[in-house]
Design a protein around this motif. Structure first.
Motif, PDB file in Angstrom:
ATOM      1  N   ASN A  52       0.842  -1.180   0.000  1.00  0.00           N
ATOM      2  CA  ASN A  52       0.000   0.000   0.000  1.00  0.00           C
ATOM      3  C   ASN A  52       0.886   1.243   0.000  1.00  0.00           C
ATOM      4  O   ASN A  52       1.338   1.700   1.043  1.00  0.00           O
ATOM      5  CB  ASN A  52      -0.942  -0.002   1.208  1.00  0.00           C
ATOM      6  N   ILE A  53       1.112   1.784  -1.183  1.00  0.00           N
ATOM      7  CA  ILE A  53       1.999   2.934  -1.334  1.00  0.00           C
ATOM      8  C   ILE A  53       1.446   4.147  -0.602  1.00  0.00           C
ATOM      9  O   ILE A  53       2.187   4.893   0.022  1.00  0.00           O
ATOM     10  CB  ILE A  53       2.228   3.244  -2.823  1.00  0.00           C
ATOM     11  N   ASN A  54       0.144   4.353  -0.662  1.00  0.00           N
ATOM     12  CA  ASN A  54      -0.448   5.506   0.011  1.00  0.00           C
ATOM     13  C   ASN A  54      -0.231   5.459   1.518  1.00  0.00           C
ATOM     14  O   ASN A  54       0.009   6.491   2.142  1.00  0.00           O
ATOM     15  CB  ASN A  54      -1.940   5.602  -0.304  1.00  0.00           C
ATOM     16  N   GLU A  55      -0.294   4.292   2.099  1.00  0.00           N
ATOM     17  CA  GLU A  55      -0.072   4.153   3.537  1.00  0.00           C
ATOM     18  C   GLU A  55       1.368   4.520   3.889  1.00  0.00           C
ATOM     19  O   GLU A  55       1.615   5.200   4.882  1.00  0.00           O
ATOM     20  CB  GLU A  55      -0.361   2.717   3.964  1.00  0.00           C
ATOM     21  N   ASP A  56       2.323   4.104   3.068  1.00  0.00           N
ATOM     22  CA  ASP A  56       3.729   4.444   3.308  1.00  0.00           C
ATOM     23  C   ASP A  56       3.947   5.948   3.167  1.00  0.00           C
ATOM     24  O   ASP A  56       4.653   6.558   3.959  1.00  0.00           O
ATOM     25  CB  ASP A  56       4.644   3.698   2.334  1.00  0.00           C
ATOM     26  N   THR A  57       3.346   6.541   2.160  1.00  0.00           N
ATOM     27  CA  THR A  57       3.468   7.984   1.938  1.00  0.00           C
ATOM     28  C   THR A  57       2.916   8.744   3.132  1.00  0.00           C
ATOM     29  O   THR A  57       3.568   9.657   3.651  1.00  0.00           O
ATOM     30  CB  THR A  57       2.716   8.392   0.660  1.00  0.00           C
ATOM     31  N   GLU A  58       1.741   8.373   3.577  1.00  0.00           N
ATOM     32  CA  GLU A  58       1.123   9.036   4.720  1.00  0.00           C
ATOM     33  C   GLU A  58       1.998   8.891   5.968  1.00  0.00           C
ATOM     34  O   GLU A  58       2.175   9.850   6.732  1.00  0.00           O
ATOM     35  CB  GLU A  58      -0.271   8.462   4.979  1.00  0.00           C
ATOM     36  N   TYR A  59       2.531   7.697   6.172  1.00  0.00           N
ATOM     37  CA  TYR A  59       3.376   7.454   7.343  1.00  0.00           C
ATOM     38  C   TYR A  59       4.604   8.365   7.319  1.00  0.00           C
ATOM     39  O   TYR A  59       4.913   9.034   8.304  1.00  0.00           O
ATOM     40  CB  TYR A  59       3.806   5.983   7.400  1.00  0.00           C
ATOM     41  N   CYS A  60       5.310   8.373   6.185  1.00  0.00           N
ATOM     42  CA  CYS A  60       6.546   9.167   6.079  1.00  0.00           C
ATOM     43  C   CYS A  60       6.265  10.658   6.250  1.00  0.00           C
ATOM     44  O   CYS A  60       6.985  11.357   6.959  1.00  0.00           O
ATOM     45  CB  CYS A  60       7.230   8.910   4.740  1.00  0.00           C
ATOM     46  N   GLU A  61       5.215  11.142   5.626  1.00  0.00           N
ATOM     47  CA  GLU A  61       4.883  12.563   5.738  1.00  0.00           C
ATOM     48  C   GLU A  61       4.459  12.920   7.154  1.00  0.00           C
ATOM     49  O   GLU A  61       4.813  13.981   7.662  1.00  0.00           O
ATOM     50  CB  GLU A  61       3.816  12.933   4.712  1.00  0.00           C
ATOM     51  N   LYS A  62       3.719  12.034   7.796  1.00  0.00           N
ATOM     52  CA  LYS A  62       3.291  12.267   9.177  1.00  0.00           C
ATOM     53  C   LYS A  62       4.497  12.344  10.114  1.00  0.00           C
ATOM     54  O   LYS A  62       4.502  13.095  11.082  1.00  0.00           O
ATOM     55  CB  LYS A  62       2.349  11.143   9.626  1.00  0.00           C
ATOM     56  N   GLU A  63       5.549  11.581   9.808  1.00  0.00           N
ATOM     57  CA  GLU A  63       6.765  11.570  10.626  1.00  0.00           C
ATOM     58  C   GLU A  63       7.691  12.744  10.310  1.00  0.00           C
ATOM     59  O   GLU A  63       8.770  12.860  10.892  1.00  0.00           O
ATOM     60  CB  GLU A  63       7.515  10.248  10.441  1.00  0.00           C
ATOM     61  N   GLY A  64       7.291  13.607   9.372  1.00  0.00           N
ATOM     62  CA  GLY A  64       8.072  14.813   9.091  1.00  0.00           C
ATOM     63  C   GLY A  64       9.094  14.688   7.980  1.00  0.00           C
ATOM     64  O   GLY A  64       9.968  15.540   7.832  1.00  0.00           O
ATOM     65  N   TYR A  65       9.004  13.637   7.170  1.00  0.00           N
ATOM     66  CA  TYR A  65       9.938  13.460   6.055  1.00  0.00           C
ATOM     67  C   TYR A  65       9.388  14.160   4.813  1.00  0.00           C
ATOM     68  O   TYR A  65       8.180  14.312   4.660  1.00  0.00           O
ATOM     69  CB  TYR A  65      10.142  11.974   5.756  1.00  0.00           C
ATOM     70  N   THR A  66      10.289  14.554   3.929  1.00  0.00           N
ATOM     71  CA  THR A  66       9.922  15.194   2.670  1.00  0.00           C
ATOM     72  C   THR A  66      10.355  14.284   1.529  1.00  0.00           C
ATOM     73  O   THR A  66      11.440  13.700   1.584  1.00  0.00           O
ATOM     74  CB  THR A  66      10.624  16.566   2.540  1.00  0.00           C
ATOM     75  N   TYR A  67       9.530  14.200   0.492  1.00  0.00           N
ATOM     76  CA  TYR A  67       9.840  13.340  -0.657  1.00  0.00           C
ATOM     77  C   TYR A  67      10.812  14.037  -1.607  1.00  0.00           C
ATOM     78  O   TYR A  67      10.609  15.179  -1.994  1.00  0.00           O
ATOM     79  CB  TYR A  67       8.555  12.982  -1.417  1.00  0.00           C
ATOM     80  N   TYR A  68      11.880  13.334  -1.970  1.00  0.00           N
ATOM     81  CA  TYR A  68      12.846  13.790  -2.973  1.00  0.00           C
ATOM     82  C   TYR A  68      12.978  12.686  -4.011  1.00  0.00           C
ATOM     83  O   TYR A  68      13.428  11.580  -3.686  1.00  0.00           O
ATOM     84  CB  TYR A  68      14.211  14.083  -2.338  1.00  0.00           C
ATOM     85  N   SER A  69      12.577  12.964  -5.237  1.00  0.00           N
ATOM     86  CA  SER A  69      12.584  11.927  -6.271  1.00  0.00           C
ATOM     87  C   SER A  69      13.971  11.363  -6.518  1.00  0.00           C
ATOM     88  O   SER A  69      14.110  10.201  -6.879  1.00  0.00           O
ATOM     89  CB  SER A  69      11.988  12.465  -7.577  1.00  0.00           C
ATOM     90  N   SER A  70      15.007  12.158  -6.298  1.00  0.00           N
ATOM     91  CA  SER A  70      16.375  11.675  -6.507  1.00  0.00           C
ATOM     92  C   SER A  70      16.856  10.797  -5.351  1.00  0.00           C
ATOM     93  O   SER A  70      17.854  10.093  -5.480  1.00  0.00           O
ATOM     94  CB  SER A  70      17.331  12.864  -6.650  1.00  0.00           C
ATOM     95  N   GLY A  71      16.164  10.848  -4.226  1.00  0.00           N
ATOM     96  CA  GLY A  71      16.612  10.117  -3.042  1.00  0.00           C
ATOM     97  C   GLY A  71      17.791  10.792  -2.358  1.00  0.00           C
ATOM     98  O   GLY A  71      18.431  10.214  -1.497  1.00  0.00           O
ATOM     99  N   GLU A  72      18.072  12.032  -2.745  1.00  0.00           N
ATOM    100  CA  GLU A  72      19.173  12.805  -2.176  1.00  0.00           C
ATOM    101  C   GLU A  72      18.647  14.159  -1.709  1.00  0.00           C
ATOM    102  O   GLU A  72      17.708  14.693  -2.281  1.00  0.00           O
ATOM    103  CB  GLU A  72      20.265  13.043  -3.214  1.00  0.00           C
TER     104      GLU A  72
END
Length: 132
Positions: A52-72
Motif C-alpha cells: 500500500n503505497i499511500n499508507e507508506d506515503t502518509e506514514y513518512c509525511e506524518k513523521e516529518g519526512y519530505t519526498y525527494y525523487s532523486s533520493g538525495e
C-alpha cells in the motif's frame, strides 16, 4: 557482390553471438505481456511486504519526512534521516550541512566581523575577519 564465404562467416558470427547471449540468460527466462494484477508474483501477494503505497506515503509525511525523487537532499543540505518505509522520503537540514562543512561561527567580537557565509544562506560563517 559478396562471396559465399563472407555470408557464411556472417551467419556463423550471428549464431555464436546468439549462443553466447542464451548462455547468460536464466533457464526459466521467457518473454510475455501481462496486465496488473495478473502479473503479481504470488510470493509477494502472500508475504508480509506492504504494497500500500499511500499508507507508506502518509506514514513518512506524518513523521516529518519530505519526498525527494532523486533520493538525495538538495545541494548544501545534510541528510539527517531517512523514512524506514521509503528511502526517497528524507529529513534534510541546512544548518547541519553548514556545521559539517566548517561554517561554525555565528558571532565575532569587535573589531572583527563574521566572514564567508554558508552558501545555503544560514547564519553560519567560516570565521571572523578583523576590521581596522
Amino acid at each position: 557482390m559478396r562471396n559465399d564465404n563472407t555470408m557464411l562467416h556472417m551467419k556463423l558470427n550471428s549464431a555464436v553471438c546468439l549462443t553466447a547471449l542464451l548462455a547468460f540468460l536464466p533457464s526459466s527466462a521467457f518473454a510475455g505481456i501481462c496486465f496488473l494484477p495478473d502479473c503479481m508474483d504470488e510470493d509477494i501477494v502472500q508475504s508480509d511486504i506492504n504494497m500500500n503505497i499511500n499508507e507508506d506515503t502518509e506514514y513518512c509525511e506524518k513523521e516529518g519526512y519530505t519526498y525527494y525523487s532523486s533520493g538525495e537532499c538538495p545541494q548544501y543540505y545534510a541528510k539527517v534521516g531517512t523514512c524506514s518505509r521509503d528511502d526517497h522520503y528524507l529529513k534534510c537540514d541546512a544548518a547541519t550541512w553548514c556545521k559539517n562543512n566548517g561554517y561554525n561561527t555565528q558571532t565575532c567580537s569587535l573589531p572583527s566581523f563574521v566572514n564567508n557565509q554558508c552558501p545555503n544562506g544560514k547564519p553560519y560563517y567560516k570565521g571572523c575577519k578583523e576590521d581596522r
